[in-house]
Design an enzyme around this catalytic site. Sequence first.
Site, PDB file in Angstrom:
ATOM      1  N   GLY A 176      -7.878 -58.370  -0.181  1.00 51.84           N
ATOM      2  CA  GLY A 176      -8.773 -57.678  -1.650  1.00 51.84           C
ATOM      3  C   GLY A 176      -8.553 -57.884  -3.076  1.00 51.84           C
ATOM      4  N   SER A 177      -8.992 -57.176  -3.706  1.00 50.25           N
ATOM      5  CA  SER A 177      -9.362 -57.733  -5.246  1.00 50.25           C
ATOM      6  C   SER A 177      -7.846 -57.401  -5.737  1.00 50.25           C
ATOM      7  CB  SER A 177     -10.195 -57.144  -6.054  1.00 50.25           C
ATOM      8  OG  SER A 177     -10.450 -55.558  -5.921  1.00 50.25           O
ATOM      9  N   ASP A 220      -0.100 -54.130   0.345  1.00 42.35           N
ATOM     10  CA  ASP A 220      -1.467 -54.428   0.390  1.00 42.35           C
ATOM     11  C   ASP A 220      -2.421 -53.290  -0.173  1.00 42.35           C
ATOM     12  OD1 ASP A 220      -4.209 -55.140   1.511  1.00 42.35           O
ATOM     13  OD2 ASP A 220      -3.522 -54.625   3.609  1.00 42.35           O
ATOM     14  N   ALA A 234      -5.857 -50.590  -0.693  1.00 40.52           N
ATOM     15  CA  ALA A 234      -6.268 -49.702   0.149  1.00 40.52           C
ATOM     16  C   ALA A 234      -7.864 -49.246  -0.322  1.00 40.52           C
ATOM     17  CB  ALA A 234      -5.576 -48.396   0.454  1.00 40.52           C
ATOM     18  N   ASP A 235      -8.599 -48.486   0.312  1.00 49.44           N
ATOM     19  CA  ASP A 235      -9.934 -48.089  -0.013  1.00 49.44           C
ATOM     20  C   ASP A 235      -9.760 -46.633  -0.532  1.00 49.44           C
ATOM     21  OD1 ASP A 235     -11.391 -50.499   0.613  1.00 49.44           O
ATOM     22  OD2 ASP A 235     -10.974 -49.975   2.618  1.00 49.44           O
ATOM     23  N   GLU A 289      -4.403 -56.703   8.914  1.00 48.55           N
ATOM     24  CA  GLU A 289      -3.452 -55.911   8.102  1.00 48.55           C
ATOM     25  C   GLU A 289      -2.808 -54.756   8.632  1.00 48.55           C
ATOM     26  OE1 GLU A 289      -6.688 -55.895   4.296  1.00 48.55           O
ATOM     27  OE2 GLU A 289      -6.980 -54.165   5.613  1.00 48.55           O
ATOM     28  N   LYS A 326      -8.766 -44.534  -5.893  1.00 46.84           N
ATOM     29  CA  LYS A 326      -8.621 -44.415  -4.683  1.00 46.84           C
ATOM     30  C   LYS A 326      -7.794 -43.300  -3.958  1.00 46.84           C
ATOM     31  CE  LYS A 326     -10.097 -48.816  -4.316  1.00 46.84           C
ATOM     32  NZ  LYS A 326      -9.175 -49.855  -4.098  1.00 46.84           N
TER      33      LYS A 326
HETATM   34  C1  5RP Z   1      -9.145 -55.190   2.983  1.00 41.84           C
HETATM   35  C2  5RP Z   1      -8.747 -53.902   2.394  1.00 41.84           C
HETATM   36  C3  5RP Z   1      -8.484 -53.944   0.866  1.00 41.84           C
HETATM   37  O1  5RP Z   1      -7.178 -53.521   0.632  1.00 41.84           O
HETATM   38  C4  5RP Z   1      -9.268 -52.652   0.481  1.00 41.84           C
HETATM   39  O2  5RP Z   1     -10.753 -52.940   0.928  1.00 41.84           O
HETATM   40  C5  5RP Z   1      -9.140 -52.400  -1.066  1.00 41.84           C
HETATM   41  O3  5RP Z   1      -9.817 -53.603  -1.629  1.00 41.84           O
HETATM   42  P1  5RP Z   1      -9.713 -53.760  -3.123  1.00 41.84           P
HETATM   43  O4  5RP Z   1      -8.284 -54.037  -3.814  1.00 41.84           O
HETATM   44  O5  5RP Z   1     -10.580 -55.106  -3.593  1.00 41.84           O
HETATM   45  O6  5RP Z   1     -10.439 -52.497  -4.059  1.00 41.84           O
HETATM   46  O7  5RP Z   1      -8.365 -52.897   3.270  1.00 41.84           O
HETATM   47  O8  5RP Z   1      -9.664 -55.145   4.412  1.00 41.84           O
END
Ligand code: 5RP
Length: 216
Positions: free
Chosen positions: A27-28, A79, A81-82, A101, A119
Amino acid sequence: MSEAKRLAGEKAIEFVEDGMIVGVGTGSTVAYFIDALAGIKDRIKGAVSSSEQSTARLKQHGIEVLDLNHTGTLSLYVDGADECDPHKRLIKGGGAALTREKIIAEASKQFVCIVDPSKQVPVLGRFPLPVEVIPMARSLVAREILALTGGQPVWRDGVTTDNGNVVLDIHNLSITDPMAMEREINQIPGVVSVGLFARRPADIVIIGGEPPIVLR
Ligand code: 5RP
């Protein structure tokens, strides 16, 4: 929000110790972590990656990408998360990398989750819950999810995961018992994995800001 993501990603570097093999999400926000990791790449043994996207970025920086089958248990997984609730339970999979993941999170002693403040939620479910599904089971799983949860499954058309599967996003959920929902959705034949991280939540959450907040 990209500034908050950068601050969270850079803060997570403090959890990397010399000689580690680092589990890397997708993700970003993670992209900022990978860029910061490049600055200390000579101090780590390498990384285990959760997606082709992250693998490409790690390799661009000259960071060796290792096979989880050869590394054994990892000390650290970082990692994004959304969504993240006050118990560090997560919704993930916005980038369709949820299965790998989940595998790396399970294989890691410490899971550091890096997020921007948007988030944080009191109850998971505002973000549509991703479910990775074997293609032939797409309609079956959608019907069963509707019956089970009352949420609206929507096929993420045009998206194929790194594992060759499809993604259903479940809208209109309020997940008051994430552990039970994770277990029940996982039991539907055809489901590869669900993007609920309740059984294995994050251990530490870093919320990007000036300064970043570290929830332990
Ligand atoms: C990818 C994920 C990402 O960690 C989640 O979508 C968050 O992304 P971002 O850092 O771009 O907001 O679960 O599968």
